[in-house]
Motif scaffolding. Sequence first.
Motif, PDB file in Angstrom:
ATOM      1  N   ALA A 244       0.813  -1.213   0.000  1.00  0.00           N
ATOM      2  CA  ALA A 244       0.000   0.000   0.000  1.00  0.00           C
ATOM      3  C   ALA A 244       0.849   1.268   0.000  1.00  0.00           C
ATOM      4  CB  ALA A 244      -0.933   0.005   1.213  1.00  0.00           C
ATOM      5  N   SER A 245       2.175   1.147  -0.025  1.00  0.00           N
ATOM      6  CA  SER A 245       3.050   2.314   0.050  1.00  0.00           C
ATOM      7  C   SER A 245       3.394   2.823  -1.342  1.00  0.00           C
ATOM      8  CB  SER A 245       4.331   1.963   0.806  1.00  0.00           C
ATOM      9  OG  SER A 245       5.236   3.047   0.763  1.00  0.00           O
ATOM     10  N   ARG A 246       3.409   4.140  -1.494  1.00  0.00           N
ATOM     11  CA  ARG A 246       3.770   4.749  -2.773  1.00  0.00           C
ATOM     12  C   ARG A 246       5.238   5.168  -2.821  1.00  0.00           C
ATOM     13  NH1 ARG A 246      -1.332   8.883  -3.844  1.00  0.00           N
ATOM     14  NH2 ARG A 246      -2.995   7.314  -3.861  1.00  0.00           N
ATOM     15  N   ASP A 247       5.901   5.184  -1.684  1.00  0.00           N
ATOM     16  CA  ASP A 247       7.252   5.746  -1.615  1.00  0.00           C
ATOM     17  C   ASP A 247       8.346   4.718  -1.359  1.00  0.00           C
ATOM     18  OD1 ASP A 247       6.158   8.388  -1.809  1.00  0.00           O
ATOM     19  OD2 ASP A 247       5.617   8.247   0.306  1.00  0.00           O
ATOM     20  N   LEU A 248       7.985   3.481  -1.057  1.00  0.00           N
ATOM     21  CA  LEU A 248       8.969   2.484  -0.668  1.00  0.00           C
ATOM     22  C   LEU A 248       8.990   1.329  -1.654  1.00  0.00           C
ATOM     23  CD1 LEU A 248       8.163   2.393   3.161  1.00  0.00           C
ATOM     24  CD2 LEU A 248      10.154   3.451   2.077  1.00  0.00           C
ATOM     25  N   VAL A 249      10.171   0.751  -1.797  1.00  0.00           N
ATOM     26  CA  VAL A 249      10.342  -0.428  -2.644  1.00  0.00           C
ATOM     27  C   VAL A 249      11.107  -1.476  -1.854  1.00  0.00           C
ATOM     28  CG1 VAL A 249      10.330   0.919  -4.785  1.00  0.00           C
ATOM     29  CG2 VAL A 249      12.505   0.432  -3.627  1.00  0.00           C
ATOM     30  N   ALA A 250      11.044  -2.721  -2.328  1.00  0.00           N
ATOM     31  CA  ALA A 250      11.771  -3.822  -1.686  1.00  0.00           C
ATOM     32  C   ALA A 250      13.012  -4.128  -2.511  1.00  0.00           C
ATOM     33  CB  ALA A 250      10.881  -5.048  -1.583  1.00  0.00           C
ATOM     34  N   PRO A 251      14.205  -3.871  -1.983  1.00  0.00           N
ATOM     35  CA  PRO A 251      15.420  -4.129  -2.761  1.00  0.00           C
ATOM     36  C   PRO A 251      15.717  -5.620  -2.936  1.00  0.00           C
ATOM     37  CG  PRO A 251      15.996  -3.439  -0.540  1.00  0.00           C
ATOM     38  CD  PRO A 251      14.512  -3.292  -0.665  1.00  0.00           C
ATOM     39  N   PHE A 252      15.179  -6.475  -2.060  1.00  0.00           N
ATOM     40  CA  PHE A 252      15.411  -7.915  -2.123  1.00  0.00           C
ATOM     41  C   PHE A 252      14.066  -8.642  -2.050  1.00  0.00           C
ATOM     42  CE2 PHE A 252      18.727  -5.950   0.641  1.00  0.00           C
ATOM     43  CZ  PHE A 252      19.730  -5.862  -0.328  1.00  0.00           C
ATOM     44  N   GLU A 253      13.984  -9.783  -2.684  1.00  0.00           N
ATOM     45  CA  GLU A 253      12.756 -10.564  -2.663  1.00  0.00           C
ATOM     46  C   GLU A 253      12.595 -11.365  -1.379  1.00  0.00           C
ATOM     47  OE1 GLU A 253       9.968 -10.962  -4.514  1.00  0.00           O
ATOM     48  OE2 GLU A 253      10.694  -9.115  -5.445  1.00  0.00           O
ATOM     49  N   LEU A 254      13.718 -11.659  -0.715  1.00  0.00           N
ATOM     50  CA  LEU A 254      13.661 -12.512   0.469  1.00  0.00           C
ATOM     51  C   LEU A 254      12.823 -11.867   1.567  1.00  0.00           C
ATOM     52  CD1 LEU A 254      14.632 -15.021   2.075  1.00  0.00           C
ATOM     53  CD2 LEU A 254      16.562 -13.609   2.865  1.00  0.00           C
ATOM     54  N   ASP A 255      11.823 -12.588   2.021  1.00  0.00           N
ATOM     55  CA  ASP A 255      11.089 -12.163   3.193  1.00  0.00           C
ATOM     56  C   ASP A 255      11.088 -13.301   4.208  1.00  0.00           C
ATOM     57  OD1 ASP A 255       9.263 -14.005   2.226  1.00  0.00           O
ATOM     58  OD2 ASP A 255       7.837 -12.514   1.520  1.00  0.00           O
ATOM     59  N   MET A 256      10.686 -13.018   5.407  1.00  0.00           N
ATOM     60  CA  MET A 256      10.697 -14.055   6.440  1.00  0.00           C
ATOM     61  C   MET A 256       9.357 -14.066   7.152  1.00  0.00           C
ATOM     62  SD  MET A 256      13.059 -12.487   9.494  1.00  0.00           S
ATOM     63  CE  MET A 256      12.675 -10.938  10.318  1.00  0.00           C
ATOM     64  N   PRO A 257       8.892 -15.237   7.537  1.00  0.00           N
ATOM     65  CA  PRO A 257       7.618 -15.320   8.255  1.00  0.00           C
ATOM     66  C   PRO A 257       7.784 -14.857   9.697  1.00  0.00           C
ATOM     67  CG  PRO A 257       8.606 -17.483   8.099  1.00  0.00           C
ATOM     68  CD  PRO A 257       9.483 -16.558   7.297  1.00  0.00           C
ATOM     69  N   THR A 258       6.692 -14.469  10.286  1.00  0.00           N
ATOM     70  CA  THR A 258       6.671 -14.134  11.702  1.00  0.00           C
ATOM     71  C   THR A 258       5.472 -14.797  12.334  1.00  0.00           C
ATOM     72  OG1 THR A 258       6.384 -12.325  13.299  1.00  0.00           O
ATOM     73  CG2 THR A 258       5.482 -11.978  11.111  1.00  0.00           C
ATOM     74  N   ASP A 259       5.607 -15.214  13.586  1.00  0.00           N
ATOM     75  CA  ASP A 259       4.482 -15.891  14.236  1.00  0.00           C
ATOM     76  C   ASP A 259       3.445 -14.910  14.770  1.00  0.00           C
ATOM     77  OD1 ASP A 259       5.973 -14.831  16.254  1.00  0.00           O
ATOM     78  OD2 ASP A 259       6.149 -16.663  17.428  1.00  0.00           O
ATOM     79  N   GLU A 260       3.664 -13.607  14.561  1.00  0.00           N
ATOM     80  CA  GLU A 260       2.673 -12.608  14.911  1.00  0.00           C
ATOM     81  C   GLU A 260       1.926 -12.171  13.653  1.00  0.00           C
ATOM     82  OE1 GLU A 260       4.275 -10.127  18.631  1.00  0.00           O
ATOM     83  OE2 GLU A 260       5.610 -10.002  16.904  1.00  0.00           O
ATOM     84  N   ALA A 261       0.768 -11.575  13.832  1.00  0.00           N
ATOM     85  CA  ALA A 261      -0.051 -11.172  12.695  1.00  0.00           C
ATOM     86  C   ALA A 261      -0.939 -10.005  13.100  1.00  0.00           C
ATOM     87  CB  ALA A 261      -0.906 -12.344  12.217  1.00  0.00           C
ATOM     88  N   PHE A 262      -1.569  -9.402  12.102  1.00  0.00           N
ATOM     89  CA  PHE A 262      -2.585  -8.382  12.356  1.00  0.00           C
ATOM     90  C   PHE A 262      -3.929  -9.079  12.525  1.00  0.00           C
ATOM     91  CE2 PHE A 262       0.614  -5.796  10.124  1.00  0.00           C
ATOM     92  CZ  PHE A 262       0.726  -4.739  11.028  1.00  0.00           C
ATOM     93  N   TRP A 263      -4.674  -8.619  13.517  1.00  0.00           N
ATOM     94  CA  TRP A 263      -5.970  -9.219  13.831  1.00  0.00           C
ATOM     95  C   TRP A 263      -7.040  -8.139  13.875  1.00  0.00           C
ATOM     96  CZ3 TRP A 263      -6.427 -14.546  15.166  1.00  0.00           C
ATOM     97  CH2 TRP A 263      -5.197 -15.237  15.272  1.00  0.00           C
ATOM     98  N   LEU A 264      -8.175  -8.430  13.285  1.00  0.00           N
ATOM     99  CA  LEU A 264      -9.357  -7.586  13.406  1.00  0.00           C
ATOM    100  C   LEU A 264     -10.075  -8.017  14.682  1.00  0.00           C
ATOM    101  CD1 LEU A 264     -11.016  -5.383  11.993  1.00  0.00           C
ATOM    102  CD2 LEU A 264     -12.199  -7.201  10.739  1.00  0.00           C
ATOM    103  N   VAL A 265     -10.311  -7.062  15.574  1.00  0.00           N
ATOM    104  CA  VAL A 265     -10.764  -7.383  16.932  1.00  0.00           C
ATOM    105  C   VAL A 265     -11.988  -6.556  17.286  1.00  0.00           C
ATOM    106  CG1 VAL A 265     -10.109  -7.258  19.375  1.00  0.00           C
ATOM    107  CG2 VAL A 265      -8.447  -8.035  17.683  1.00  0.00           C
ATOM    108  N   ARG A 266     -12.921  -7.189  18.014  1.00  0.00           N
ATOM    109  CA  ARG A 266     -14.075  -6.475  18.552  1.00  0.00           C
ATOM    110  C   ARG A 266     -14.397  -7.045  19.929  1.00  0.00           C
ATOM    111  NH1 ARG A 266     -16.976 -10.029  14.770  1.00  0.00           N
ATOM    112  NH2 ARG A 266     -18.478 -11.315  15.925  1.00  0.00           N
ATOM    113  N   PRO A 267     -15.015  -6.246  20.803  1.00  0.00           N
ATOM    114  CA  PRO A 267     -15.412  -6.758  22.119  1.00  0.00           C
ATOM    115  C   PRO A 267     -16.403  -7.900  21.965  1.00  0.00           C
ATOM    116  CG  PRO A 267     -15.522  -4.358  22.061  1.00  0.00           C
ATOM    117  CD  PRO A 267     -15.325  -4.812  20.651  1.00  0.00           C
ATOM    118  N   SER A 268     -16.223  -8.954  22.736  1.00  0.00           N
ATOM    119  CA  SER A 268     -17.090 -10.122  22.613  1.00  0.00           C
ATOM    120  C   SER A 268     -18.357 -10.004  23.452  1.00  0.00           C
ATOM    121  CB  SER A 268     -16.325 -11.390  23.022  1.00  0.00           C
ATOM    122  OG  SER A 268     -15.841 -11.282  24.351  1.00  0.00           O
ATOM    123  N   ARG A 269     -18.420  -9.014  24.341  1.00  0.00           N
ATOM    124  CA  ARG A 269     -19.559  -8.923  25.271  1.00  0.00           C
ATOM    125  C   ARG A 269     -20.704  -8.072  24.753  1.00  0.00           C
ATOM    126  NH1 ARG A 269     -16.911  -7.458  30.966  1.00  0.00           N
ATOM    127  NH2 ARG A 269     -15.517  -6.254  29.642  1.00  0.00           N
TER     128      ARG A 269
END
Length: 291
Positions: A244-269
């Motif tokens: 989604a960035s217009r100003d940044l590029v990736a100089p290398f293709e290598l990426d690495m996984p992470t055990d964290e993630a973005f979560w969509l969250v709402r109160p359950s009550r």
Amino acid sequence: MSELPPVLWLQAFEAAARTLSFTEAGRELGVTQSAISQRIRLLEDRVGQSLFVRYPRSLALTPAGQAWLPSVQGAFTRLAEGTSEVFGPSPGAPVTLRATPAMQQTWLAPRLIHFQRMHPEITLRLVSAIWADDFGAEGADLEIRYGHGDWNDVTAECLGEERLLPVCSAALAAELETPEDLAGKTLLHAAGFAAGWPRWLVEAGFAGLEHRCQAMICDTHVTTLALASYGGGIALSHRRLLEASRDLVAPFELDMPTDEAFWLVRPSRRQLRPAAAALWEWLSQTSESPP
């Protein structure tokens, strides 16, 4: 509870103490100045002490009034938060979405623009949060959190696998053919990332190369991205945010996984209002593809 003064008296005291004016307090609460004065008198009789010093043209709190005011204001704040937590805000209130600044400025921005074009009748309110303690069910309809998804009292939906890779300006990327070319360059570190530059360099086959680089440590991810866009170094970013960035590029293709993630969250009550439910559905549907 029977020992507590009536809420109307407490409201009169809080408003008058905050504005130091019976007239302004009456205007705020929709009653006359004399009604405020009467309620304050009754309250002072109940607690057995004067709460205000009355001058001919002004008011001042007594020491007792000054000492009590934070407790009264805190009680009203907690009551408002508890009401919102259980019942939600009023139906016509803006839909409040809390997220990190980096998520707001990259992945979220185009999606929210498209959402508002589809739902011009819904007003959105964005709230920034940086650290884990900034998040919480109170005051927000929805949140986007980063972590393992193991939070209590919320319903959480993972927005997809996350992978980290280096990002920088196009001009700086032109100087980087292999990861070894990072030597001597500035690596931008974001505090709070469980996976960082040392791990990425290990996966790239250049363990320890970070010791041959300059370093800058930032307390927010959005700051590392801003510095990288200005050519100030190379940051690690989520591939999701890079897309989604217009100003940044990736100089290398290598990426690495992470055990964290973005979560969509709402109160359950509590049940989501229709407007908040519409935003939840939209973000969930567009999580893995452009809006």
